[in-house]
Design an enzyme around this catalytic site. Structure first.
Site, mmCIF file in Angstrom:
data_model
loop_
_atom_site.group_PDB
_atom_site.id
_atom_site.type_symbol
_atom_site.label_atom_id
_atom_site.label_comp_id
_atom_site.label_asym_id
_atom_site.label_seq_id
_atom_site.Cartn_x
_atom_site.Cartn_y
_atom_site.Cartn_z
ATOM 1 N N GLY A 144 0.833 -1.224 0.000
ATOM 2 C CA GLY A 144 0.000 0.000 0.000
ATOM 3 C C GLY A 144 0.852 1.251 0.000
ATOM 4 O O GLY A 144 1.744 1.396 -0.838
ATOM 5 N N GLU A 145 0.606 2.139 0.958
ATOM 6 C CA GLU A 145 1.342 3.404 1.003
ATOM 7 C C GLU A 145 2.842 3.215 1.223
ATOM 8 O O GLU A 145 3.626 4.145 1.042
ATOM 9 C CB GLU A 145 0.779 4.315 2.109
ATOM 10 C CG GLU A 145 0.934 3.720 3.486
ATOM 11 C CD GLU A 145 0.842 4.766 4.610
ATOM 12 O OE1 GLU A 145 1.249 5.909 4.427
ATOM 13 O OE2 GLU A 145 0.352 4.380 5.692
ATOM 14 N N GLY A 184 4.669 1.062 -0.501
ATOM 15 C CA GLY A 184 5.339 0.611 -1.711
ATOM 16 C C GLY A 184 5.162 -0.854 -2.025
ATOM 17 O O GLY A 184 4.273 -1.518 -1.473
ATOM 18 N N ASP A 207 -5.378 -2.639 -8.265
ATOM 19 C CA ASP A 207 -5.707 -3.069 -9.628
ATOM 20 C C ASP A 207 -5.067 -2.153 -10.657
ATOM 21 O O ASP A 207 -4.605 -2.604 -11.707
ATOM 22 C CB ASP A 207 -7.227 -3.089 -9.812
ATOM 23 C CG ASP A 207 -7.886 -4.124 -8.910
ATOM 24 O OD1 ASP A 207 -7.383 -5.254 -8.845
ATOM 25 O OD2 ASP A 207 -8.889 -3.793 -8.261
#
Lengths: 308, 308
Positions: A207-208, A210, A238
């Site tokens: 996620g945030e 990487g 996606d």
């Protein structure tokens, strides 16, 4: 021209974030994958299923991006898959409020004849046996089959999931899913165990924080571009996968070096996706904007230390 | 030769991790900073305080790395600062079990005469007024003053903390601390607010998720090297800071481009620190090993996308 098969949901999403909420808007894994991949001017087909309630304008939106919808079955008297979710304040976790499978419950994907020789197959998150059926329809062995999945299938269809994992080249899952699948906390060890299950390449999304790309003893990492504000994370994974797949189809180079670049393209596109609700940002995205953000990506990560 | 002043604790640590536990071993921020900085063959002095119970062999260990201990006050009848902590299973969070300030309670740092013209001052985590007193002792304005601090001072000495933050060039804090200090969730926005408090450079450490370096509108990111196993995270942040400071003193180049490289050196050294208990790994670390890991760092992060 090289071809991409995208299998996944085309759906309605209703989203609530700390910044606002939407009614039913365009969503679904294949939608986000398709929009990202369409940036590369390749032949991409979506294989999916929708109900008669699905608006013509959404189909036009995808068609106008040159996404081939000949693999999308329309069940006239059926209803389209619907997901409703609410993000917590940190935007990293969310609750699913509603899941209505509707026509998706009886989805038997059919890959259009023209695409059974596609170089790349992108299997969006679906039941593993649905994903498997797509691989089996390919008449020429694809150069690369990429799989997205999630913890739901690990909990409910693990045996089937292992069947499809054995047959793919790249798996893209998040860190918690990698840990669940392998029962290993270290992502390095988890990646090694997943290699042993089949995939040559293991992408672990954080996620945030990487994403990692593992290949044997090699590892590459791309951070997420730091943003002032994450407005809606829906579809970011996606979009990442669609950018990754699209770049590989475009270049036709499936080396580790080129997969690194594909990861950067995927991360770059995902950084746009989260800026607005749903597909809004991806619908209106110019090549110039992407170019500029790739430049930011280089500034963010590249350094010059000479080593002998 | 260029000089570095290191202010911080020299201490006893007792550590418990899922992998084992130690009795009192060598620890303290200045110890880890010093060991990391010593890799660069620079003139570095530690300014700290210890009790008569501090073993000669620990002092020798530091001296043998060419770390100048002339700034370490020894209180013969006092006891050395002691910290005992226990890491949770994820190794990302820990509980402090014991904190005995001992001689640290009356610490009045004195920078040795020879070092009052040092180019770089590294202020390890201590009471902000103690840190401030060191800055005030410098007779030549340093090229770079680097500050580490933590949430404890934000809770208990915020006004004093702001006094020192105003006077420094680089602040190095973790993500939760940056959020606490600014009341902003987005690290991009938090960094901007911290810039406005004084520091030209803002380093935000995210532990296993890497570190950001912010400078005006520029941002650089270094991941943490993915490891099979993190054995003991104690001292990793200080080792990062010591590598960062040491590299800058060595090169004498305080440009943003060179600070990027310093971040990479800091991350590289920190990746060794966590491999063994306490200072063990840092005591036995060759230039060749560092060189090899820098090479891994490049492989992990560098890619080739040509942009016009």
């Amino acid at each position: 021209m090289s071809k991409l098969v995208i299998v996944g949901t085309v759906a309605f999403d209703a989203i609530e974030t700390p910044f606002g909420k939407t009614d039913r808007i365009l969503g679904g894994a294949a939608t986000f994958i398709g929009l990202a991949a369409s940036q590369f001017n390749i032949d991409a087909v979506i294989v999916s299923i929708i109900g008669g309630d699905f608006p013509e304008e959404y189909l036009d939106l995808l068609s106008n991006k040159n996404i081939d919808l000949s693999g999308v079955e329309i069940v006239k008297d059926g209803k389209t898959f619907f997901w409703k979710g609410k993000y917590h304040n940190d935007m990293n976790s969310r609750d699913t409020l509603v899941t209505e499978l509707n026509v998706l419950a009886d989805f038997n994907p059919v890959v259009p004849e023209d695409y059974r020789n596609a170089e790349v197959v992108m299997l969006g998150n679906l039941h593993p046996l649905t994903q498997l059926s797509v691989i089996e329809q390919m008449e020429v062995k694809p150069k690369l089959v990429i799989l997205d999945t999630m913890n739901f299938w690990m909990n409910n269809a693990l045996e089937d999931l292992h069947k499809v994992i054995k047959k793919i080249d790249v798996i893209a899952i998040n860190d918690e899913e990698a840990r669940q699948l392998t029962k290993e906390y270290s992502l390095v060890v988890a990646a090694r165990k997943i290699h042993e299950m089949g995939p040559k390449y293991v992408v672990i999304k954080k996620g945030e924080h990487g994403a990692f790309l593992f290949h044997n003893d090699n590892v590459f990492f791309a951070p997420a571009l730091p943003l002032e504000e994450v407005f809606d994370p829906t579809g970011a994974g996606d979009t990442f996968a669609g950018g990754f797949a699209g770049y590989l189809v475009k270049t036709g180079d499936f080396s580790f070096e080129n997969l690194k670049k594909a990861i950067i393209y995927g991360s770059t596109l995902a950084s746009f996706c989260v800026e607005k609700f749903g597909t809004e940002r991806m619908e209106n995205l110019s090549g110039e904007e992407i170019h500029k953000r790739l430049h930011q990506f280089k500034q963010l990560t590249q350094f010059e230390i000479e080593l002998s």
